[in-house]
Design a protein around this motif. Structure first.
Motif, PDB file in Angstrom:
ATOM      1  N   MET A   1      77.156 -39.820  35.495  1.00 26.76           N
ATOM      2  CA  MET A   1      76.805 -38.475  35.885  1.00 26.76           C
ATOM      3  C   MET A   1      76.083 -37.809  34.715  1.00 26.76           C
ATOM      4  SD  MET A   1      79.188 -35.160  36.758  1.00 26.76           S
ATOM      5  CE  MET A   1      79.946 -35.885  38.165  1.00 26.76           C
ATOM      6  N   LEU A   2      74.981 -37.187  35.017  1.00 27.98           N
ATOM      7  CA  LEU A   2      74.230 -36.433  34.024  1.00 27.98           C
ATOM      8  C   LEU A   2      74.769 -35.010  34.014  1.00 27.98           C
ATOM      9  CD1 LEU A   2      71.814 -36.101  32.106  1.00 27.98           C
ATOM     10  CD2 LEU A   2      70.438 -35.552  34.123  1.00 27.98           C
ATOM     11  N   VAL A   3      75.118 -34.506  32.845  1.00 32.55           N
ATOM     12  CA  VAL A   3      75.624 -33.140  32.712  1.00 32.55           C
ATOM     13  C   VAL A   3      74.604 -32.337  31.923  1.00 32.55           C
ATOM     14  CG1 VAL A   3      77.492 -31.699  31.829  1.00 32.55           C
ATOM     15  CG2 VAL A   3      78.001 -33.967  32.762  1.00 32.55           C
ATOM     16  N   ILE A   4      74.134 -31.247  32.525  1.00 31.99           N
ATOM     17  CA  ILE A   4      73.113 -30.406  31.901  1.00 31.99           C
ATOM     18  C   ILE A   4      73.571 -28.954  31.974  1.00 31.99           C
ATOM     19  CG2 ILE A   4      70.729 -29.599  32.054  1.00 31.99           C
ATOM     20  CD1 ILE A   4      70.002 -32.241  33.346  1.00 31.99           C
ATOM     21  N   SER A   5      73.438 -28.247  30.878  1.00 32.42           N
ATOM     22  CA  SER A   5      73.742 -26.815  30.877  1.00 32.42           C
ATOM     23  C   SER A   5      72.481 -26.039  31.230  1.00 32.42           C
ATOM     24  CB  SER A   5      74.227 -26.379  29.487  1.00 32.42           C
ATOM     25  OG  SER A   5      75.417 -27.027  29.158  1.00 32.42           O
ATOM     26  N   ARG A   6      72.587 -25.085  32.120  1.00 32.78           N
ATOM     27  CA  ARG A   6      71.462 -24.252  32.529  1.00 32.78           C
ATOM     28  C   ARG A   6      71.920 -22.809  32.569  1.00 32.78           C
ATOM     29  NH1 ARG A   6      66.675 -25.982  32.054  1.00 32.78           N
ATOM     30  NH2 ARG A   6      67.830 -26.354  30.178  1.00 32.78           N
ATOM     31  N   LYS A   7      71.022 -21.902  32.286  1.00 32.09           N
ATOM     32  CA  LYS A   7      71.282 -20.473  32.371  1.00 32.09           C
ATOM     33  C   LYS A   7      70.695 -19.955  33.677  1.00 32.09           C
ATOM     34  CE  LYS A   7      71.027 -19.877  27.396  1.00 32.09           C
ATOM     35  NZ  LYS A   7      70.236 -19.331  26.276  1.00 32.09           N
ATOM     36  N   PRO A   8      71.185 -18.795  34.151  1.00 28.37           N
ATOM     37  CA  PRO A   8      70.584 -18.215  35.358  1.00 28.37           C
ATOM     38  C   PRO A   8      69.067 -18.097  35.214  1.00 28.37           C
ATOM     39  CG  PRO A   8      72.586 -17.058  34.819  1.00 28.37           C
ATOM     40  CD  PRO A   8      72.315 -18.008  33.669  1.00 28.37           C
ATOM     41  N   GLY A   9      68.372 -18.514  36.267  1.00 32.01           N
ATOM     42  CA  GLY A   9      66.919 -18.496  36.282  1.00 32.01           C
ATOM     43  C   GLY A   9      66.295 -19.824  35.892  1.00 32.01           C
ATOM     44  N   GLU A  10      67.074 -20.717  35.293  1.00 38.33           N
ATOM     45  CA  GLU A  10      66.546 -22.019  34.898  1.00 38.33           C
ATOM     46  C   GLU A  10      66.665 -23.003  36.056  1.00 38.33           C
ATOM     47  OE1 GLU A  10      67.143 -21.942  30.096  1.00 38.33           O
ATOM     48  OE2 GLU A  10      68.757 -22.809  31.282  1.00 38.33           O
ATOM     49  N   THR A  11      65.756 -23.978  36.090  1.00 37.59           N
ATOM     50  CA  THR A  11      65.624 -24.893  37.227  1.00 37.59           C
ATOM     51  C   THR A  11      65.680 -26.347  36.778  1.00 37.59           C
ATOM     52  OG1 THR A  11      64.274 -23.282  38.411  1.00 37.59           O
ATOM     53  CG2 THR A  11      64.084 -25.562  39.131  1.00 37.59           C
ATOM     54  N   LEU A  12      66.243 -27.187  37.630  1.00 35.42           N
ATOM     55  CA  LEU A  12      66.203 -28.641  37.473  1.00 35.42           C
ATOM     56  C   LEU A  12      65.272 -29.182  38.543  1.00 35.42           C
ATOM     57  CD1 LEU A  12      70.034 -29.355  37.226  1.00 35.42           C
ATOM     58  CD2 LEU A  12      68.404 -29.354  35.348  1.00 35.42           C
ATOM     59  N   ARG A  19      64.024 -28.904  43.836  1.00 41.46           N
ATOM     60  CA  ARG A  19      64.282 -28.003  42.713  1.00 41.46           C
ATOM     61  C   ARG A  19      65.620 -27.304  42.916  1.00 41.46           C
ATOM     62  NH1 ARG A  19      59.703 -27.670  39.831  1.00 41.46           N
ATOM     63  NH2 ARG A  19      57.760 -28.169  40.856  1.00 41.46           N
ATOM     64  N   ILE A  20      66.433 -27.336  41.868  1.00 38.31           N
ATOM     65  CA  ILE A  20      67.729 -26.661  41.896  1.00 38.31           C
ATOM     66  C   ILE A  20      67.690 -25.580  40.829  1.00 38.31           C
ATOM     67  CG2 ILE A  20      70.215 -26.919  41.579  1.00 38.31           C
ATOM     68  CD1 ILE A  20      69.848 -29.851  42.459  1.00 38.31           C
ATOM     69  N   THR A  21      67.856 -24.341  41.263  1.00 41.50           N
ATOM     70  CA  THR A  21      67.774 -23.199  40.354  1.00 41.50           C
ATOM     71  C   THR A  21      69.131 -22.523  40.259  1.00 41.50           C
ATOM     72  OG1 THR A  21      65.470 -22.842  40.984  1.00 41.50           O
ATOM     73  CG2 THR A  21      66.591 -21.006  39.896  1.00 41.50           C
ATOM     74  N   VAL A  22      69.571 -22.268  39.037  1.00 40.50           N
ATOM     75  CA  VAL A  22      70.805 -21.505  38.818  1.00 40.50           C
ATOM     76  C   VAL A  22      70.448 -20.038  39.048  1.00 40.50           C
ATOM     77  CG1 VAL A  22      72.607 -20.865  37.180  1.00 40.50           C
ATOM     78  CG2 VAL A  22      71.655 -23.188  37.150  1.00 40.50           C
ATOM     79  N   LEU A  23      71.087 -19.422  40.046  1.00 42.71           N
ATOM     80  CA  LEU A  23      70.794 -18.028  40.374  1.00 42.71           C
ATOM     81  C   LEU A  23      71.692 -17.075  39.600  1.00 42.71           C
ATOM     82  CD1 LEU A  23      70.320 -18.416  44.234  1.00 42.71           C
ATOM     83  CD2 LEU A  23      68.571 -18.430  42.442  1.00 42.71           C
ATOM     84  N   SER A  24      72.972 -17.435  39.503  1.00 44.86           N
ATOM     85  CA  SER A  24      73.905 -16.605  38.741  1.00 44.86           C
ATOM     86  C   SER A  24      75.128 -17.433  38.387  1.00 44.86           C
ATOM     87  CB  SER A  24      74.318 -15.360  39.546  1.00 44.86           C
ATOM     88  OG  SER A  24      75.057 -15.744  40.693  1.00 44.86           O
ATOM     89  N   GLY A  26      79.390 -16.830  36.701  1.00 41.38           N
ATOM     90  CA  GLY A  26      80.425 -15.911  36.248  1.00 41.38           C
ATOM     91  C   GLY A  26      81.626 -15.987  37.158  1.00 41.38           C
ATOM     92  N   ASN A  27      82.765 -15.507  36.679  1.00 46.15           N
ATOM     93  CA  ASN A  27      84.009 -15.522  37.472  1.00 46.15           C
ATOM     94  C   ASN A  27      84.310 -16.903  38.036  1.00 46.15           C
ATOM     95  OD1 ASN A  27      84.326 -12.762  37.016  1.00 46.15           O
ATOM     96  ND2 ASN A  27      83.191 -12.221  38.854  1.00 46.15           N
ATOM     97  N   ASP A  28      84.175 -17.943  37.196  1.00 50.76           N
ATOM     98  CA  ASP A  28      84.456 -19.325  37.613  1.00 50.76           C
ATOM     99  C   ASP A  28      83.611 -19.781  38.791  1.00 50.76           C
ATOM    100  OD1 ASP A  28      86.410 -19.569  35.648  1.00 50.76           O
ATOM    101  OD2 ASP A  28      87.985 -18.790  36.954  1.00 50.76           O
ATOM    102  N   LYS A  29      82.399 -19.256  38.910  1.00 50.34           N
ATOM    103  CA  LYS A  29      81.543 -19.589  40.048  1.00 50.34           C
ATOM    104  C   LYS A  29      80.092 -19.635  39.603  1.00 50.34           C
ATOM    105  CE  LYS A  29      80.551 -17.438  44.481  1.00 50.34           C
ATOM    106  NZ  LYS A  29      81.031 -16.423  45.409  1.00 50.34           N
ATOM    107  N   VAL A  30      79.357 -20.600  40.140  1.00 51.66           N
ATOM    108  CA  VAL A  30      77.929 -20.712  39.873  1.00 51.66           C
ATOM    109  C   VAL A  30      77.213 -20.656  41.216  1.00 51.66           C
ATOM    110  CG1 VAL A  30      76.098 -22.195  38.989  1.00 51.66           C
ATOM    111  CG2 VAL A  30      78.289 -22.113  37.809  1.00 51.66           C
ATOM    112  N   THR A  31      76.196 -19.828  41.323  1.00 51.29           N
ATOM    113  CA  THR A  31      75.394 -19.748  42.533  1.00 51.29           C
ATOM    114  C   THR A  31      74.078 -20.456  42.255  1.00 51.29           C
ATOM    115  OG1 THR A  31      76.380 -17.608  43.058  1.00 51.29           O
ATOM    116  CG2 THR A  31      74.389 -18.201  44.244  1.00 51.29           C
TER     117      THR A  31
END
Length: 83
Positions: A1-12, A19-24, A26-31
């Motif tokens: 498994m590839l593990v990558i850290s991304r911030k909101p607004g960043e895309t894989l 394309r997978i984009t981190v939207l937000s 917080g609170n133990d949840k990633v959108t």
């Protein structure tokens, strides 16, 4: 498994057309947002597990029903032959 850290607004990018984009986060949840062709099936893992469990259950029921029907036919023939 590839593990990558991304911030909101960043895309894989996967295979040039997914394309997978981190939207937000917080609170133990990633959108996340997923942009993919319509023919690419995207399903949550828990739904895949539920579908697999339902299929296995249906196969077992079908197998059990076939055995029960076969037994009923055998028993009915025995009753008819005894008459």
């Amino acid at each position: 498994m590839l593990v990558i850290s991304r911030k909101p607004g960043e895309t894989l990018v996967i295979s040039e057309n997914i394309r997978i984009t981190v939207l937000s986060s917080g609170n133990d949840k990633v959108t996340i947002g997923i942009d993919a062709p319509r023919d690419v099936k995207i399903v949550r893992q828990e739904l895949v597990e539920t579908i697999e469990a339902n299929r296995a259950s249906a196969e077992k029921i079908d197998s059990d029903n076939i055995k029960n029907i076969a037994n009923l036919i055998k028993n009915n023939k025995k009753i008819e032959n005894n008459d």
